[in-house]
Design a protein around this motif. Structure first.
Motif, PDB file in Angstrom:
ATOM      1  N   LEU A 178       0.741  -0.945  -0.421  1.00 14.73           N
ATOM      2  CA  LEU A 178       0.182   0.062   0.410  1.00 14.73           C
ATOM      3  C   LEU A 178       0.797   1.061   0.251  1.00 14.73           C
ATOM      4  O   LEU A 178       1.298   2.043  -0.892  1.00 14.73           O
ATOM      5  CB  LEU A 178      -0.584   0.183   1.382  1.00 14.73           C
ATOM      6  N   GLY A 179       2.073   1.629   1.129  1.00 18.90           N
ATOM      7  CA  GLY A 179       2.589   2.485   1.185  1.00 18.90           C
ATOM      8  C   GLY A 179       3.659   2.914  -0.165  1.00 18.90           C
ATOM      9  O   GLY A 179       3.755   3.455  -0.876  1.00 18.90           O
ATOM     10  N   GLY A 180       4.199   1.395  -0.714  1.00 23.55           N
ATOM     11  CA  GLY A 180       4.533   1.520  -1.732  1.00 23.55           C
ATOM     12  C   GLY A 180       4.051   2.166  -3.080  1.00 23.55           C
ATOM     13  O   GLY A 180       4.714   2.903  -3.872  1.00 23.55           O
ATOM     14  N   ALA A 181       2.716   1.479  -3.250  1.00 27.91           N
ATOM     15  CA  ALA A 181       1.915   1.828  -4.363  1.00 27.91           C
ATOM     16  C   ALA A 181       1.694   3.841  -4.351  1.00 27.91           C
ATOM     17  O   ALA A 181       2.172   3.817  -5.667  1.00 27.91           O
ATOM     18  CB  ALA A 181       0.453   1.497  -4.376  1.00 27.91           C
ATOM     19  N   ILE A 182       1.160   4.066  -2.908  1.00 29.49           N
ATOM     20  CA  ILE A 182       0.790   5.429  -3.699  1.00 29.49           C
ATOM     21  C   ILE A 182       2.531   6.163  -3.403  1.00 29.49           C
ATOM     22  O   ILE A 182       2.370   7.277  -3.954  1.00 29.49           O
ATOM     23  CB  ILE A 182       0.738   5.696  -1.349  1.00 29.49           C
ATOM     24  N   ASP A 183       3.599   5.681  -2.786  1.00 28.38           N
ATOM     25  CA  ASP A 183       4.478   6.481  -2.762  1.00 28.38           C
ATOM     26  C   ASP A 183       5.233   6.533  -4.486  1.00 28.38           C
ATOM     27  O   ASP A 183       5.685   7.931  -5.219  1.00 28.38           O
ATOM     28  CB  ASP A 183       6.209   6.303  -2.033  1.00 28.38           C
ATOM     29  N   PHE A 184       5.118   5.007  -5.234  1.00 26.94           N
ATOM     30  CA  PHE A 184       4.808   5.425  -6.055  1.00 26.94           C
ATOM     31  C   PHE A 184       4.444   6.090  -7.274  1.00 26.94           C
ATOM     32  O   PHE A 184       4.398   6.781  -8.366  1.00 26.94           O
ATOM     33  CB  PHE A 184       4.938   3.616  -6.875  1.00 26.94           C
ATOM     34  N   ALA A 185       2.919   6.087  -7.468  1.00 29.53           N
ATOM     35  CA  ALA A 185       2.377   6.942  -7.598  1.00 29.53           C
ATOM     36  C   ALA A 185       2.522   8.278  -7.887  1.00 29.53           C
ATOM     37  O   ALA A 185       2.537   8.778  -9.190  1.00 29.53           O
ATOM     38  CB  ALA A 185       0.711   6.699  -7.494  1.00 29.53           C
ATOM     39  N   VAL A 186       3.046   9.116  -6.396  1.00 25.85           N
ATOM     40  CA  VAL A 186       2.791  10.506  -6.292  1.00 25.85           C
ATOM     41  C   VAL A 186       4.861  10.934  -6.412  1.00 25.85           C
ATOM     42  O   VAL A 186       4.364  11.614  -7.476  1.00 25.85           O
ATOM     43  CB  VAL A 186       2.996  10.541  -4.520  1.00 25.85           C
ATOM     44  N   ASN A 187       5.470  10.361  -6.496  1.00 25.30           N
ATOM     45  CA  ASN A 187       6.617  10.516  -6.718  1.00 25.30           C
ATOM     46  C   ASN A 187       7.022  10.112  -8.024  1.00 25.30           C
ATOM     47  O   ASN A 187       7.716  10.997  -8.830  1.00 25.30           O
ATOM     48  CB  ASN A 187       7.718  10.317  -5.746  1.00 25.30           C
ATOM     49  N   ALA A 188       6.673   8.714  -8.827  1.00 27.26           N
ATOM     50  CA  ALA A 188       6.819   8.322  -9.915  1.00 27.26           C
ATOM     51  C   ALA A 188       6.330   9.478 -10.131  1.00 27.26           C
ATOM     52  O   ALA A 188       6.974  10.126 -11.960  1.00 27.26           O
ATOM     53  CB  ALA A 188       7.332   7.174 -10.038  1.00 27.26           C
ATOM     54  N   GLY A 189       4.910   9.848 -10.679  1.00 29.21           N
ATOM     55  CA  GLY A 189       3.991  10.779 -11.255  1.00 29.21           C
ATOM     56  C   GLY A 189       4.902  11.639 -11.881  1.00 29.21           C
ATOM     57  O   GLY A 189       5.100  12.628 -12.556  1.00 29.21           O
ATOM     58  N   LEU A 190       4.992  12.780 -10.485  1.00 26.26           N
ATOM     59  CA  LEU A 190       5.488  13.877 -10.181  1.00 26.26           C
ATOM     60  C   LEU A 190       6.699  14.376 -10.659  1.00 26.26           C
ATOM     61  O   LEU A 190       7.147  15.155 -11.172  1.00 26.26           O
ATOM     62  CB  LEU A 190       5.774  14.677  -8.816  1.00 26.26           C
ATOM     63  N   GLY A 191       7.336  12.873 -10.755  1.00 26.62           N
ATOM     64  CA  GLY A 191       9.618  13.158 -11.538  1.00 26.62           C
ATOM     65  C   GLY A 191       9.106  12.437 -13.039  1.00 26.62           C
ATOM     66  O   GLY A 191       9.700  13.663 -13.617  1.00 26.62           O
ATOM     67  N   LEU A 192       7.931  12.034 -13.310  1.00 31.70           N
ATOM     68  CA  LEU A 192       8.005  12.202 -14.685  1.00 31.70           C
ATOM     69  C   LEU A 192       7.137  13.021 -15.606  1.00 31.70           C
ATOM     70  O   LEU A 192       7.905  14.053 -16.426  1.00 31.70           O
ATOM     71  CB  LEU A 192       6.322  11.077 -15.159  1.00 31.70           C
ATOM     72  N   LEU A 193       6.562  13.943 -14.604  1.00 31.57           N
ATOM     73  CA  LEU A 193       6.013  15.705 -14.978  1.00 31.57           C
ATOM     74  C   LEU A 193       7.572  16.676 -15.481  1.00 31.57           C
ATOM     75  O   LEU A 193       7.227  17.405 -16.169  1.00 31.57           O
ATOM     76  CB  LEU A 193       5.534  16.155 -13.625  1.00 31.57           C
ATOM     77  N   ILE A 194       8.162  16.175 -14.660  1.00 29.91           N
ATOM     78  CA  ILE A 194       9.649  16.944 -13.800  1.00 29.91           C
ATOM     79  C   ILE A 194      10.303  16.782 -15.685  1.00 29.91           C
ATOM     80  O   ILE A 194      11.143  17.395 -16.298  1.00 29.91           O
ATOM     81  CB  ILE A 194      10.385  17.329 -12.960  1.00 29.91           C
ATOM     82  N   GLY A 195      10.459  15.286 -15.962  1.00 30.44           N
ATOM     83  CA  GLY A 195      11.046  14.524 -16.705  1.00 30.44           C
ATOM     84  C   GLY A 195      10.563  15.368 -18.147  1.00 30.44           C
ATOM     85  O   GLY A 195      11.250  15.031 -19.401  1.00 30.44           O
ATOM     86  N   VAL A 196       9.320  14.807 -18.085  1.00 32.97           N
ATOM     87  CA  VAL A 196       8.731  15.434 -19.903  1.00 32.97           C
ATOM     88  C   VAL A 196       8.743  17.098 -20.301  1.00 32.97           C
ATOM     89  O   VAL A 196       9.313  17.047 -20.812  1.00 32.97           O
ATOM     90  CB  VAL A 196       7.142  14.860 -20.027  1.00 32.97           C
TER      91      VAL A 196
END
Lengths: 167, 393
Positions: B88-106
């Protein structure tokens, strides 16, 4: 009372054990994979900073554990004994050198009848008398192993020292 | 790099690591900083060490040992045992931080493979720095430590997979697919080997005389790294899987004990050598990416973990503390940038930018992260006043 011991794995670090204290605090014990132990004490269970932290290496932790567990002193047995005896207590009483009872038998001394104190054994050199009988004679240097109620001892000590003189 | 230079470097690294330790900081940023200062790029005043084949080789060994040790921790039993916090924690952490990271990446690189790598570099926190902080700041007894460690495990797992294709993928779609398939196959084989071959490996290693034991293990680890490299996966990935294969054997403890010092020396040199290639002049180009990434990290790690913690039944204070512990980025971010620097699918300008970004980003987040972590309990008490304590366990 069984203590609610909580075990949690800390991946890459070790294992954590936690339990609450009756006094309202809590203790957390961390066993590091490298053998180090850390003992965290929280004065109140919901404190977020420990009041004290003790760090021990493997040897120290084992030593402390043995002492805490009662490997050296055995408070458990003492506790049992107190329970079994109830109000009674066992006293080792050296017979004073001035005592008038040397040479008399236990039956003649009438400690049980007059003081409520029972002599169960006599320690003396070279052989102690186990299971003292009414006909055993009191000798100089004896130590009497006695059973009685706490309240009866003062009178017994007086009579052992001075005989029936003050009756 | 001559022997004299090596001696000087190692001594300097030792000294710097000690100083960092004094201030409660991780040694990783200290090593990076040393490389940055002594390297041939800006600032040039102290440019003493040129990157060469030797430094590259040393860095390779550093990566291999770092990841081999990480793999040793990845036992099958532990993974299947990891509780709901990890999922659960891993999924939320992934969704939030990988998502925001991808935003910066793009935003930085457009729809490019480099954007994906940047996202991963921003997503993954530093296990090494977080765990050191948890121990140093006496957080091990806290309930939220479970959450921190669970999230770190989830991140490491996802990153293990990313490492598989970071250095090879990105050019063509079917080429990328092939690499992903190869990576999955490699993982499956390694897990199978760790489950069914551990007894055989045990017997062989036990039977070997002392000095050959070391040689055999090094041979196996470097061999796995080489095989992975041949398959266009990365050497890092191969070393990680070598660790996974050996993680269930009974000689694991002995391996860890005997390789500890190797790892420390080579890992220090790895971070140093990586530091050599950081070009501070690139800050003109990566400055805004950096600023964006740092902000996103603070928001994403604290916010995401606050959310994950609340879902997992922690108090706001505990969740905040957990989030702060995850701000520091370190080894994985650097390793990703290093792997990408070998990937022909990414243009050279972007490679340089990614390297500069990763180095500076790690320097900044690891410093902010450690300082905030030290003060997080005071902060959390200010931010979330008393009433919430009633819910505390």
């Amino acid at each position: 009372m069984p203590i609610d011991l909580r075990e949690t794995r800390l991946p890459g670090i070790g294992v954590k054990y936690g339990f609450r204290l009756d006094s309202g605090g809590r203790i957390a014990l961390i066993l590091h994979n490298d053998g180090k132990r850390e003992l965290y004490w929280f004065k109140r269970a919901d404190n977020d900073e420990p009041s004290a932290v003790i760090t021990l290496d493997d040897d120290e932790a084992r030593e402390l554990g043995a002492v805490l567990g009662g490997a050296y002193e055995r408070p458990k047995i003492v506790e049992d004994l107190e329970m079994a005896l109830g109000e009674l207590q066992i006293e080792w009483v050296p017979v004073p050198d001035t005592s008038p009872w040397f040479g008399t038998t236990l039956a003649e001394a009438q400690f049980r009848a007059k003081n409520g104190i029972t002599v169960i054994a006599i320690l003396r050199e070279p052989e102690p008398v186990t299971g003292a009988q009414p006909h055993d004679v009191i000798q100089r240097g004896d130590t009497l192993v006695t059973v009685g109620k706490a309240g009866q001892y003062p009178a017994f000590y007086r009579r052992l020292e001075r005989g029936n003189s003050d009756e | 790099m001559t022997l004299a230079e090596l001696a000087l470097t190692v001594t300097l690294l030792g000294g710097l690591g000690l100083v960092a330790n004094r201030f409660g900081l991780s040694a990783i940023p200290a090593y990076l900083l040393a490389g940055l200062l002594l390297g041939p790029n800006d600032p040039k005043q102290l440019a003493l060490v040129e990157p060469s084949e030797v430094t590259e080789f040393v860095a390779d060994l550093g990566i291999v040992f770092l990841l081999f040790f990480l793999g040793l921790e990845f036992t099958l039993g532990r993974l299947t045992r990891s509780q709901r916090h990890a999922v659960l924690g891993g999924a939320i952490d992934f969704a939030v931080n990988a998502g925001l990271g991808l935003l910066i990446g793009v935003a930085a690189f457009g729809f490019d493979f480099a954007a994906l790598i940047l996202a991963a570099a921003i997503y993954v926190s530093s296990s090494a720095i977080a765990v050191k902080g948890l121990i140093d700041f006496r957080r091990l007894a806290d309930d939220e430590t479970d959450l921190v460690l669970a999230i770190l495990i989830a991140e490491d797992l996802i990153l293990a997979f990313v490492l598989g294709f970071a250095s090879g993928a990105g050019a063509e779609v079917d080429e990328t697919l092939t690499i992903v398939v190869k990576a999955v196959g490699f993982i499956a084989l390694a897990l199978a080997a760790s489950k069914w071959l551990s007894y055989v490996i045990d017997r062989v290693l036990d039977w070997l005389p002392h000095e050959f034991f070391l040689l055999a293990v090094v041979g196996f680890v470097v061999g796995m790294a080489a095989i992975a490299d041949e398959l266009a996966l990365s050497e890092a990935f191969g070393a990680l899987m070598a660790g996974v294969v050996l993680s269930e054997t009974s000689v694991r403890g002995e391996i860890e004990e005997r390789f500890f010092s190797f790892r420390d020396v080579f890992a220090a040199l790895f971070f140093f050598v990586f530091g050599l290639s950081i070009d501070v002049a690139a800050i003109d180009e990566v400055g805004w990416i950096l600023a964006g990434a740092v902000v996103v990290t603070l928001v994403g790690k604290i916010g995401g973990t606050l959310w994950a913690g609340r879902v997992g039944g922690f108090t706001p204070r505990q969740s905040f503390n957990a989030g702060v512990a995850l701000i520091a980025h370190g080894e994985f971010t650097v390793i990703l940038a290093q792997l990408v620097a070998e990937n022909p699918a990414i243009s050279e300008t972007r490679q340089t930018q990614l390297v500069a970004f990763a180095g500076l980003y790690v320097l900044i987040t690891s410093t902010i992260g450690v300082v905030l972590m030290k003060e997080s309990k005071v902060l959390s008490r200010r931010l979330f006043p008393a009433p919430t304590l009633a819910e505390g366990r």
